[in-house]
Scaffold this active site. Sequence first.
Site, PDB file in Angstrom:
ATOM      1  N   CYS A  99      -9.846   2.399  39.264  1.00 32.61           N
ATOM      2  CA  CYS A  99      -8.654   1.755  39.811  1.00 32.61           C
ATOM      3  C   CYS A  99      -8.698   1.788  41.335  1.00 32.61           C
ATOM      4  CB  CYS A  99      -7.379   2.421  39.308  1.00 32.61           C
ATOM      5  SG  CYS A  99      -7.095   4.086  39.943  1.00 32.61           S
ATOM      6  N   ASP A 102      -8.144   5.247  43.037  1.00 37.25           N
ATOM      7  CA  ASP A 102      -9.318   6.120  43.030  1.00 37.25           C
ATOM      8  C   ASP A 102     -10.194   5.891  44.259  1.00 37.25           C
ATOM      9  OD1 ASP A 102      -8.653   7.354  40.647  1.00 37.25           O
ATOM     10  OD2 ASP A 102      -9.975   6.102  39.415  1.00 37.25           O
ATOM     11  N   CYS A 165      -4.954   3.643  34.925  1.00 38.50           N
ATOM     12  CA  CYS A 165      -5.982   3.020  35.774  1.00 38.50           C
ATOM     13  C   CYS A 165      -6.046   1.505  35.615  1.00 38.50           C
ATOM     14  CB  CYS A 165      -7.347   3.624  35.469  1.00 38.50           C
ATOM     15  SG  CYS A 165      -7.432   5.416  35.728  1.00 38.50           S
TER      16      CYS A 165
END
Length: 225
Positions: A99, A102, A165
């Site tokens: 995602c 991240d 995510c």
Amino acid sequence: MQDIRLQTIAKAVVQRQERYQRTSLLFDQLVRLLVQGQPVAPELLVRLLHRDLDEVRSILRAHPELEYDAQGNLVGSGLTLVPTAHQFRVEQRTLFAWCAFDTLTYPVELHLSAQVTSRCPVTGSSIQLTVTPEQVLDLDPGEAQVSLVVDVAAECSYNVREDVCNYGHFFASREAALLWQAAHQEAVILSVEEAYQVGKLVEGARFRDAEPREGRSESKHLFND
């Protein structure tokens, strides 16, 4: 007031991460291995963490979001060797992330710089930026935004990739982000800088929380929050 808002979001993200039990030493070690750009054998985690193979495999089986290759090696856990919309280049290695958030937090956690390329799911246009442990650089377009699922109900916390995510994107503009958000009310929209600051707050909270762990048993330190 903005700082308070970001602190509130960061606190909720930390609580959500703990609910998914992904804040342990095992997952920290796994992502440090994956960033090297090679599959990770469970046996390597066993050796590095000084645990039994059955114990490690039991923990891994409890996380359906993890990705494996045909040989049973781990290839994805937040960072992944499997292509996604979020390219994450470190030195000469090309990795990917599950995602947008991240890509903003791993440079802080891992103390490295990464060149990130993503794509807006609304306009199809490219978003590029460099993320370092200290700041975001060369953001293009400058008005890019990030979507983030801040919290998930405890009874729904099973697969973090599916629950969280998959809803974490970069957008070319706030207008594009709000158009997407209209059908995804579970996500908040932040500027890239705001999302980066939330990530730094999250990593700072994890570091502070890790300090009292010295008094815990090794097993709890490895697998629990």
